[in-house]
Write a protein that holds these residues in place. Structure first.
Motif, PDB file in Angstrom:
ATOM      1  N   HIS A   1       0.837  -1.200   0.000  1.00 45.10           N
ATOM      2  CA  HIS A   1       0.000   0.000   0.000  1.00 45.10           C
ATOM      3  C   HIS A   1       0.874   1.252   0.000  1.00 45.10           C
ATOM      4  O   HIS A   1       1.816   1.378   0.793  1.00 45.10           O
ATOM      5  CB  HIS A   1      -0.908   0.020   1.227  1.00 45.10           C
ATOM      6  N   ILE A   2       0.541   2.192  -0.879  1.00 41.85           N
ATOM      7  CA  ILE A   2       1.249   3.469  -0.942  1.00 41.85           C
ATOM      8  C   ILE A   2       0.234   4.583  -0.707  1.00 41.85           C
ATOM      9  O   ILE A   2      -0.807   4.641  -1.365  1.00 41.85           O
ATOM     10  CB  ILE A   2       1.935   3.677  -2.309  1.00 41.85           C
ATOM     11  N   GLY A   3       0.552   5.469   0.248  1.00 36.24           N
ATOM     12  CA  GLY A   3      -0.379   6.533   0.602  1.00 36.24           C
ATOM     13  C   GLY A   3       0.271   7.899   0.605  1.00 36.24           C
ATOM     14  O   GLY A   3       1.453   8.069   0.255  1.00 36.24           O
ATOM     15  N   GLU A   4      -0.494   8.890   1.044  1.00 41.39           N
ATOM     16  CA  GLU A   4      -0.037  10.272   1.048  1.00 41.39           C
ATOM     17  C   GLU A   4       1.152  10.484   1.977  1.00 41.39           C
ATOM     18  O   GLU A   4       1.998  11.363   1.738  1.00 41.39           O
ATOM     19  CB  GLU A   4      -1.195  11.184   1.465  1.00 41.39           C
ATOM     20  N   ASN A   5       1.247   9.686   3.037  1.00 43.72           N
ATOM     21  CA  ASN A   5       2.337   9.863   4.004  1.00 43.72           C
ATOM     22  C   ASN A   5       3.637   9.197   3.588  1.00 43.72           C
ATOM     23  O   ASN A   5       4.632   9.274   4.322  1.00 43.72           O
ATOM     24  CB  ASN A   5       1.913   9.321   5.373  1.00 43.72           C
ATOM     25  N   ASP A   6       3.638   8.545   2.440  1.00 39.02           N
ATOM     26  CA  ASP A   6       4.841   7.828   2.011  1.00 39.02           C
ATOM     27  C   ASP A   6       5.808   8.775   1.309  1.00 39.02           C
ATOM     28  O   ASP A   6       5.782   8.960   0.096  1.00 39.02           O
ATOM     29  CB  ASP A   6       4.471   6.649   1.109  1.00 39.02           C
ATOM     30  N   THR A   7       6.659   9.388   2.136  1.00 39.19           N
ATOM     31  CA  THR A   7       7.725  10.246   1.629  1.00 39.19           C
ATOM     32  C   THR A   7       8.871   9.363   1.133  1.00 39.19           C
ATOM     33  O   THR A   7       8.794   8.132   1.179  1.00 39.19           O
ATOM     34  CB  THR A   7       8.215  11.158   2.758  1.00 39.19           C
ATOM     35  N   SER A   8       9.937   9.966   0.681  1.00 36.16           N
ATOM     36  CA  SER A   8      11.041   9.213   0.095  1.00 36.16           C
ATOM     37  C   SER A   8      11.643   8.213   1.074  1.00 36.16           C
ATOM     38  O   SER A   8      11.939   7.070   0.703  1.00 36.16           O
ATOM     39  CB  SER A   8      12.116  10.170  -0.422  1.00 36.16           C
ATOM     40  N   TRP A   9      11.804   8.614   2.340  1.00 33.58           N
ATOM     41  CA  TRP A   9      12.433   7.677   3.285  1.00 33.58           C
ATOM     42  C   TRP A   9      11.497   6.518   3.607  1.00 33.58           C
ATOM     43  O   TRP A   9      11.957   5.389   3.804  1.00 33.58           O
ATOM     44  CB  TRP A   9      12.875   8.399   4.553  1.00 33.58           C
ATOM     45  N   ARG A  10      10.169   6.782   3.644  1.00 27.55           N
ATOM     46  CA  ARG A  10       9.228   5.691   3.870  1.00 27.55           C
ATOM     47  C   ARG A  10       9.179   4.748   2.669  1.00 27.55           C
ATOM     48  O   ARG A  10       9.058   3.528   2.827  1.00 27.55           O
ATOM     49  CB  ARG A  10       7.835   6.259   4.163  1.00 27.55           C
TER      50      ARG A  10
END
Length: 272
Positions: A236-245
């Motif tokens: 799952h990929i969401g809005e909170n998935d920044t580069s480090w996540r």
């Protein structure tokens, strides 16, 4: 196939080896991203929406690492040929209309492809299966046709109406699987190869029914012991998935999930 010791026999060791390789299962470590809506995240109780700006950054992150996003049919066909290195699967569930407006331009900008799992039983409708959150428009028949004609995109099934297939009786299960595939094939003029399980739920009965309905693969979320061509895991990929996540999820996926067993040549590349 028996191997003859006679050097004049047309069936020699090399032929036998090639024949064996065609039947030997292929295993591949897949990384498949699961998206849903691409748009306004201000009212998103299920955290399934990604803003266009965030999606652009996520696709750029893939590009900078030498990775290229493709649809599932292309991903599986490449792995079956031994050419899957550097490819990641991009999938968008539910067939939201905002895909065409917000996601497609970004995919084109980065030179990526994707698979869009749609609901032909809810053409032009909304996400009525979600009790919370806003009603989001779904793709119309014309919208699906236009996407099907777009280079790099694959249209695949999410069932007919977004029901939990593990709770469906045999009659409903057959309608959701076979009916969806037939309607989408008629709508797009292409053979529909893939399916995504609504809610990500799958059991052995449902997976067997998907195979029997003529699909070439099916995507789940975390299918556990059923992991394979008809229960492909996704992240799952969401809005909170920044580069480090994203980096963390990418590394954990490779560490935690075993290679997926794939039948040799199970899926052909998506027709253009």
């Amino acid at each position: 196939m028996p191997v003859s010791a006679d050097p004049n026999d047309p069936v020699g060791p090399a032929d036998a080896t090639r024949a064996e390789s065609r039947t030997r299962p292929v295993t591949a470590a897949l990384w498949v991203a699961m998206y849903h809506s691409v748009g306004d995240c201000s009212d998103d109780p299920y955290r399934i929406t990604v803003s266009p700006d965030r999606l652009d950054r996520q696709l750029g992150w893939l590009h900078r690492r030498g990775l290229r996003g493709v649809g599932m049919a292309d991903l599986l066909a490449a792995h079956a040929r031994g050419e899957g290195r550097g490819l990641v699967g991009l999938t968008f569930d539910d067939g939201y209309a905002d895909f065409a407006d917000n996601a497609l331009p970004l995919l084109k900008h980065w030179g990526f492809g994707a698979t869009v799992f749609v609901l032909p039983g809810r053409l032009g409708g909304t996400n009525e299966w979600d009790p919370l959150g806003p009603r989001r428009p779904l793709l119309t028949a014309d919208g699906i046709r236009r996407l099907a004609d777009t280079e790099g995109l694959e249209i695949a099934s999410h069932g007919l109406t977004h029901v939990d297939l593990t709770l469906a009786d045999d009659a409903l299960l057959g309608a959701e699987l076979g009916g969806s595939r037939a309607l989408l094939s008629e709508l797009t003029g292409r053979t529909v190869q893939g399916l995504c399980y609504p809610y990500g739920t799958v059991d052995e009965r449902v997976a067997d029914a998907v195979r029997a309905a003529g699909y070439g693969y099916a995507c789940a979320i975390d299918p556990g012991p059923l992991t394979g061509l008809f229960a492909l895991p996704r992240v799952h990929i969401g809005e909170n998935d920044t580069s480090w996540r994203l980096q963390l999820k990418y590394r954990l996926n490779r560490l935690r999930r075993r290679a997926v067993p794939l039948a040799a040549g199970p899926v052909t590349e998506a027709a253009r």
